[in-house]
Structure formats: C-alpha cells, structure tokens
Design an enzyme around this catalytic site. Structure first.
Site, PDB file in Angstrom:
ATOM      1  N   LYS A 194       5.757  -4.196 -37.875  1.00  9.27           N
ATOM      2  CA  LYS A 194       6.151  -2.783 -37.857  1.00  9.27           C
ATOM      3  C   LYS A 194       5.132  -2.038 -37.016  1.00  9.27           C
ATOM      4  O   LYS A 194       3.941  -2.036 -37.316  1.00  9.27           O
ATOM      5  CB  LYS A 194       6.186  -2.217 -39.273  1.00  9.27           C
ATOM      6  N   LYS A 247      10.354  -3.992 -36.295  1.00  9.37           N
ATOM      7  CA  LYS A 247      10.719  -2.574 -36.327  1.00  9.37           C
ATOM      8  C   LYS A 247       9.801  -1.795 -35.414  1.00  9.37           C
ATOM      9  O   LYS A 247       8.585  -1.956 -35.524  1.00  9.37           O
ATOM     10  CB  LYS A 247      10.578  -2.079 -37.760  1.00  9.37           C
TER      11      LYS A 247
HETATM   12  C1  PBG Z   1       8.210   4.368 -44.493  1.00  9.79           C
HETATM   13  C2  PBG Z   1       9.274   3.993 -43.536  1.00  9.79           C
HETATM   14  C3  PBG Z   1       9.454   4.588 -42.266  1.00  9.79           C
HETATM   15  C4  PBG Z   1      10.661   4.087 -41.784  1.00  9.79           C
HETATM   16  C5  PBG Z   1      11.173   3.192 -42.736  1.00  9.79           C
HETATM   17  N1  PBG Z   1      10.277   3.136 -43.815  1.00  9.79           N
HETATM   18  C6  PBG Z   1       8.675   5.623 -41.553  1.00  9.79           C
HETATM   19  C7  PBG Z   1       7.259   5.438 -41.264  1.00  9.79           C
HETATM   20  O1  PBG Z   1       6.699   4.341 -41.338  1.00  9.79           O
HETATM   21  O2  PBG Z   1       6.632   6.460 -40.972  1.00  9.79           O
HETATM   22  C8  PBG Z   1      11.279   4.523 -40.485  1.00  9.79           C
HETATM   23  C9  PBG Z   1      12.722   4.229 -40.299  1.00  9.79           C
HETATM   24  C10 PBG Z   1      13.392   4.986 -39.203  1.00  9.79           C
HETATM   25  O3  PBG Z   1      12.774   5.684 -38.375  1.00  9.79           O
HETATM   26  O4  PBG Z   1      14.623   4.877 -39.144  1.00  9.79           O
HETATM   27  N2  PBG Z   1       7.337   3.427 -44.924  1.00  9.79           N
END
Ligand code: PBG
Length: 323
Positions: A194, A247
C-alpha cells in the site's frame, strides 16, 4: 506474408475465442461507505455516484447489487468526530454501527462476502492508521488495538478482514488473535503493498479521515519502490495472509504483475477513489466515453495479474454485463 495476426481479429466470435483475459463480476468487490442513522444517502462530492449510507440504505444497495450478481462488498465507516479518540476504541465497541450493519447484511443476505477495513484512521482523533504517541506512530502499541478491532469484526460476521494500516507484524497479530478467539475461518486480505499515494483524496473526504498532522509516509510505501513490495509480500504470506493486495491499482500495474509472478496467493488490486474519480470527471466533461473506458480500465488491472479487483465501478460494470 505467411503470418497475419489480423486473421484472428476478423470477427466478434473469433476475437472472443482468442481473448486472453476475461473479467467476471464474481471477481469484483464494491466499496460501501457507512454512516450511523436512518434514511441517509449522502453523495461524496469528489466521487460522484458513491454515497455515505445508513443501514437501511446499505441493505437496499446490497439487494440491488445482488440482482446484478454482485455480492462482494468492502465496508468503511464514517465516524462522528466526538466518537474518535487516540486509541480508536469505538472500533471494537459493541455499539459500533459499522459492526451492526455488517451483521444485518449477513443475516439478510448470507450469500454475500463482506470484507472489513482494519485500521485506526476512521476512529482515530489523530486521523492516522496507527497509535500516535508524542507525534510518532507507535507500531507495536498499535498491534493489540488492531487485534481487538479484528476480533470484533470477525464476531460481527465479516468473512474477510482487510488490514490497511501497514504496521509491521499486524497480519500475524491479527491471525493469532482471531485463532485464539475461535475465528480460524475468518480470512485476511492484507494490504501488502500500500503506497503513500495522492489518489486517496475522495476516500478521505468520504470518511473525513485525513491525518490531522503529518502524512502517512512512515508506514505506507514510497511510490518509487518495487522490490520493497516483495519484502512485504513474503512477510504477509509467512504471517498467514490469505490474499495479498496492491493499492492503488492503475498506477501500480507493474507491482500487481510482480506479485502475481512472485506469489501463489490470490492477488487483489484496489482501484482507489482518486483513480476512479479521474475517469468519472473526464466522462462528465464529455472527454471520454464511460461505457467504453471503464471496462478497459478494469480489464487492464486484470491483465496485469489481479485475481480480485476492488473498484467503485463494480456496480456499473455488473449492470453493463447484465445488459
Ligand atoms: C484507510 C484506508 C484508505 C483507503 C482504504 N483504507 C485511506 C488511507 O490510507 O489514507 C483508501 C481507499 C481509496 O482511496 O479508495 N486505512
């Protein structure tokens, strides 16, 4: 000319016969944003067509999706500011509406697959995924919090838990807590690679979950790095993850491909809010055709090697297939 590749493109039926990649609705996961209350369907302005839903509206949405054969959902809570605290304690509170909504979806529609979000940010008064102590994220003190949250989610009826926090050692901490609590069948879809991406904006608008100070670069990965994704993949697999996730998706197709080659586990790709918002905006301006561009985008994520795609387009794709 002996070889003419165009021969295999001559007709629709030949093209279909030699088509290498297919995308089935069963491989898609649809994200839903939940709020406490009743009769609420509140559009996220930076992600048109997506809403914060109260339980009744969420159940209605699930029912409509099931008619399109779309039965996989990932749920995220939008929490009132006054319920947030430093340790995200509301996340495992019995009164947490997020847990209740998951329970009622599973009761009414047992054939759905529900995926959770395991991270502190929606519940944290600091807006971070980890426990902030004196301005720093304390990795190891975050783990028991995530474990509490995970057990509460498993108890609520979630099928698969999605740790999105990027703390070291969290998959193992969650796996052990689940097993100790008797939830050895609850799966883990780990956000393995991520990235600290600029493409989460509309999601943070939806949940009002942006960090109050600083950024997420001490836990989310540097967008410049690819080999590092392999370190994370090996750790998550060894710690008991059932799925590995990359991601965002579109800007990281090379990472999806790399993990697909490297691991035998199913690879999920999260086609994130900002990536979807870009296409929606261009289509609203009349610059691109949504019904042509949207399936091409999803297919490209599949072709890169994703087995599962989490996308805000899941419902529209399912409707397109149905027609
Ligand atoms: C939070 C989380 C995020 C997303 C999914 N879980 C945001 C972040 O890490 O700030 C983002 C998903 C998206 O942008 O569609 N832990």
């Amino acid at each position: 000319m002996l070889i003419r590749p165009r021969r295999n493109r001559r007709s629709e039926s030949i093209r279909s016969m030699v088509q290498e990649t297919r995308l089935d609705v069963s491989q898609l996961v649809y994200p839903l944003f939940l709020v406490d209350g009743k009769g609420i369907k509140n559009e996220v302005s930076s992600l048109p067509g997506n809403y914060r839903l109260s339980m009744d509206e969420a159940l209605r949405t699930v029912e409509e999706c099931l008619k399109l054969n779309l039965g996989n959902f990932i749920l995220f809570p939008s929490i009132a500011e006054e319920l947030k605290d430093k340790r995200a304690t509301y996340s495992w509170n019995d009164e947490n509406f997020y847990l209740k909504v998951a329970g009622s979806i599973k009761r009414e529609f047992p054939d759905t697959t529900l995926i959770s979000d395991v991270a502190m940010d929606p519940y944290s008064s600091d807006g971070h995924d980890g426990y902030v102590i004196e301005g720093k994220i304390d990795n190891d003190k975050t783990l028991p919090i995530l474990a509490n949250m995970a057990v509460a989610q498993a108890q609520a009826g979630f099928d698969i838990l999605g740790p999105s926090d990027m703390m070291d050692g969290r998959v193992r901490a969650i796996r052990e807590a689940l097993d100790d609590a008797g939830y050895s069948d609850t799966g883990i879809m780990s956000y393995t690679a991520k990235y600290a991406s600029a493409f989460y904006g509309p999601f943070r608008d939806a949940l009002d979950s942006a960090p109050k100070a600083g950024d997420k670069k001490t836990y989310q990965m540097n967008p410049a790095n690819k080999r590092e994704a392999l370190i994370e993949a090996d750790l998550d697999a060894a710690e008991g993850a059932d799925f590995l996730m990359v991601k965002p998706a579109l800007n990281y197709l090379d990472v999806i491909h790399l993990l697909r080659e490297h691991s035998q586990l199913p690879i999920a790709a999260y086609h994130v809010s900002g990536e979807c918002a870009m296409l929606i905006a261009a289509c609203q301006k009349g610059w691109l055709n949504y019904e042509q561009a949207m399936p091409e985008v999803l297919l490209s994520i599949k072709r890169a090697g994703a087995d599962v795609i989490i996308t805000y387009f899941a419902r529209d794709y399912a409707a397109l297939v149905k027609r």
